[in-house]
Design a protein around this motif. Structure first.
Motif, short mmCIF file in Angstrom:
data_model
loop_
_atom_site.label_atom_id
_atom_site.label_comp_id
_atom_site.label_asym_id
_atom_site.label_seq_id
_atom_site.Cartn_x
_atom_site.Cartn_y
_atom_site.Cartn_z
N HIS A 85 0.82 -1.21 0.00
CA HIS A 85 0.00 0.00 0.00
C HIS A 85 0.86 1.26 0.00
O HIS A 85 0.45 2.29 -0.55
CB HIS A 85 -0.91 0.00 1.23
CG HIS A 85 -2.18 -0.75 1.02
ND1 HIS A 85 -3.30 -0.55 1.77
CD2 HIS A 85 -2.51 -1.71 0.12
CE1 HIS A 85 -4.27 -1.35 1.36
NE2 HIS A 85 -3.80 -2.07 0.37
N HIS A 86 2.02 1.20 0.62
CA HIS A 86 2.87 2.38 0.77
C HIS A 86 4.09 2.32 -0.15
O HIS A 86 5.10 2.97 0.11
CB HIS A 86 3.31 2.52 2.23
CG HIS A 86 2.18 2.78 3.17
ND1 HIS A 86 1.33 1.79 3.61
CD2 HIS A 86 1.73 3.93 3.75
CE1 HIS A 86 0.42 2.31 4.43
NE2 HIS A 86 0.65 3.59 4.52
N SER A 87 3.99 1.52 -1.22
CA SER A 87 5.06 1.41 -2.24
C SER A 87 6.38 0.96 -1.62
O SER A 87 7.45 1.30 -2.14
CB SER A 87 5.25 2.75 -2.96
OG SER A 87 4.05 3.20 -3.54
N GLY A 88 6.32 0.23 -0.54
CA GLY A 88 7.53 -0.22 0.13
C GLY A 88 7.82 -1.68 -0.11
O GLY A 88 7.06 -2.39 -0.79
N ARG A 89 8.92 -2.13 0.43
CA ARG A 89 9.31 -3.55 0.31
C ARG A 89 10.00 -3.98 1.61
O ARG A 89 10.55 -3.16 2.35
CB ARG A 89 10.24 -3.77 -0.88
CG ARG A 89 11.52 -2.97 -0.82
CD ARG A 89 12.35 -3.16 -2.09
NE ARG A 89 13.57 -2.35 -2.06
CZ ARG A 89 14.71 -2.74 -1.54
NH1 ARG A 89 14.81 -3.98 -1.01
NH2 ARG A 89 15.77 -1.97 -1.55
N LEU A 90 9.94 -5.27 1.87
CA LEU A 90 10.49 -5.83 3.10
C LEU A 90 11.73 -6.66 2.76
O LEU A 90 11.70 -7.51 1.87
CB LEU A 90 9.45 -6.71 3.80
CG LEU A 90 9.90 -7.42 5.08
CD1 LEU A 90 10.22 -6.40 6.17
CD2 LEU A 90 8.82 -8.40 5.54
N LYS A 91 12.81 -6.42 3.49
CA LYS A 91 14.04 -7.20 3.35
C LYS A 91 14.33 -7.90 4.66
O LYS A 91 14.25 -7.28 5.73
CB LYS A 91 15.21 -6.29 2.96
CG LYS A 91 16.53 -7.05 2.76
CD LYS A 91 17.67 -6.11 2.43
CE LYS A 91 18.98 -6.88 2.26
NZ LYS A 91 20.12 -5.98 2.01
N ILE A 92 14.64 -9.18 4.59
CA ILE A 92 14.87 -9.99 5.79
C ILE A 92 16.28 -10.55 5.75
O ILE A 92 16.67 -11.21 4.78
CB ILE A 92 13.85 -11.15 5.88
CG1 ILE A 92 12.41 -10.61 5.82
CG2 ILE A 92 14.07 -11.96 7.15
CD1 ILE A 92 11.35 -11.69 5.75
N ASP A 93 17.05 -10.25 6.77
CA ASP A 93 18.40 -10.82 6.95
C ASP A 93 18.42 -11.56 8.28
O ASP A 93 18.02 -11.01 9.31
CB ASP A 93 19.45 -9.72 6.95
CG ASP A 93 19.49 -8.94 5.65
OD1 ASP A 93 19.70 -9.56 4.61
OD2 ASP A 93 19.29 -7.70 5.69
N SER A 94 18.88 -12.80 8.25
CA SER A 94 18.85 -13.59 9.48
C SER A 94 20.00 -14.59 9.49
O SER A 94 20.40 -15.13 8.44
CB SER A 94 17.52 -14.33 9.59
OG SER A 94 17.43 -15.02 10.82
#
Length: 431
Positions: A402-411
């Motif tokens: 909805h907010h033109s964002g993206r999620l990045k996951i580092d683990s």
């Protein structure tokens, strides 16, 4: 020119000079004899050039003019080169014809655009799906024919990895999927697919989930209400019922949380963009979330917050609260006692960023691509123990969309995880 023709030319010039000298010896006028001989040779060369020019200007398949010696070889070489070019053009044209025939048979639209986005070529399906007309629309900008504002924004952006779904400009009941690909010197290849059937099935699934969630909410509220009443009076009924009633109440609360998450997901999917988009003070929002997280942690973790108060984010505060709190609460739930949780909000030249870092148990790399799927659990037993519904990261994903964002996951297993939300610069507001 090969060495044989160089020698032949040299011999021809020597013979010409010898003839001129012989004529000069006979007449006693060496200069005039040499000038006459060279002038005649020059006239003959000019005549051959004019014949060559006339033959090339006709641009026909006529045989080259008859000539001998060096000029005959030139005519033959040019004629052979023309034939090879004609064969090459024929093969290329055959390939182009086959490509056009194959694309014309496709049900998906194939459209070729130049660097400015002007129409160069399209197949028959493009005329059906987008209403393109061959005689009128050639050379027209595609944004003049597909006037949806979301398409103009999609076409102008640099990243076209994700396709765009929009109603057809010629039929509102048809749902189209647009996919742009850059090739060559900045040209665009656009594929348009009819996904109406898939869209309708997806809508049916969303409606089913939303309706079932609504229908279950009322009876579940009644059940949990009676359970609370029984727990308040369990001593007068039978003390042995306390533990079963408590477990029933706990599971009822988990079901209520699940329904609430399902309803939230249904609302997020129903609206592709937040309705109440306005600048949100992210630092104050995160401060409130950290307070709730400390209450959830019961002082078992160290929770630090670093947020730039001059950076705000355009969007829905309620949706952002839901997404950010899911990330922070997950960090609390999956971090061992005494662990450290760091929350950071900042902005740079690429946009705004929120990072939630924990020192928890970590996640194996094979699970990371599927973490945002609904009900996906890395460890089902652990999720049940923490009271999770399996929808938290799915909610985060939809809020970021909805907010033109993206999620990045580092683990890293045994060291912890970092969940980072990246927002484009257009969503950031600096005070």
């Amino acid at each position: 020119m090969n060495h044989d023709w160089r020698g032949a030319l040299t011999r021809r010039l020597l013979l010409l000079l010898g003839g001129c000298l012989l004529l000069g010896l006979i007449t006693g006028q060496y200069a005039w004899a040499l000038a006459f001989g060279l002038g005649g040779y020059l006239f003959w060369c000019l005549r051959q050039l004019l014949r060559l020019l006339d033959w090339l200007q006709r641009a026909s398949d006529d045989l080259p003019p008859e000539s001998s010696g060096l000029w005959g070889e030139v005519y033959d070489l040019i004629y052979q080169l023309q034939k090879r070019n004609q064969h090459a053009r024929g093969r290329l044209q055959a390939v182009v014809d086959r490509v056009q025939e194959s694309t014309a048979a496709l049900q998906d639209a194939v459209i070729m655009l130049d660097r400015q986005g002007n129409l160069e070529w399209w197949n028959r399906a493009a005329g059906t799906l987008l209403g393109l007309k061959r005689k009128q629309d050639g050379g027209q900008p595609i944004t003049n024919l597909v006037r949806h504002p979301h398409f103009k924004k999609y076409f102008a952006q640099d990243n076209h990895r994700e396709p765009l779904e929009l109603p057809s400009p010629v039929n509102d009941h048809v749902r189209l999927q647009f996919q742009l690909t850059l090739y060559g010197n900045g040209e665009h290849l656009m594929l348009v697919r009819d996904v109406t059937r898939v869209y309708q099935l997806e809508q049916m699934r969303k409606d089913f989930v939303a309706n079932v969630s609504h229908e279950l909410r009322t009876p579940l509220t009644v059940i949990t209400g009676y359970l609370e009443t029984l727990l308040d009076n369990v001593e007068t009924v039978n003390p042995r019922w306390r533990r079963p009633l408590q477990q029933m109440q706990q599971q009822g609360s988990r079901m209520q949380n699940l329904l609430n998450d399902l309803l939230l997901l249904a609302r997020l999917e129903a609206a592709p963009y937040p309705a109440d988009s306005r600048p949100v003070a992210v630092d104050l929002l995160l401060l409130s979330i950290r307070t709730d997280a400390q209450a959830l942690s019961a002082d078992r973790h160290r929770i630090s917050l670093e947020a730039d108060p001059t950076v705000k984010l355009k969007g829905s505060e309620s949706e952002l609260r839901s997404a950010f709190s899911n990330l922070v609460f997950n960090a609390v739930k999956y971090s061992p006692e005494g662990g450290e949780i760091r929350i950071r909000w900042w902005a740079d030249e690429s946009g705004g960023h929120l990072a939630v870092q924990d020192s928890g148990i970590g996640i194996e790399a094979k699970h990371i691509p599927r973490l945002t799927e609904r009900f996906y659990r890395v460890d089902a037993s652990r999720s049940i123990n923490t009271g999770g519904t399996g929808l938290g990261l799915a909610i985060v994903k939809h809020v970021l969309i909805h907010h033109s964002g993206r999620l990045k996951i580092d683990s890293t297993v045994g060291k912890g995880s970092t969940f980072t939300c990246h927002f484009p610069l257009a969503q950031v507001v600096r005070s």
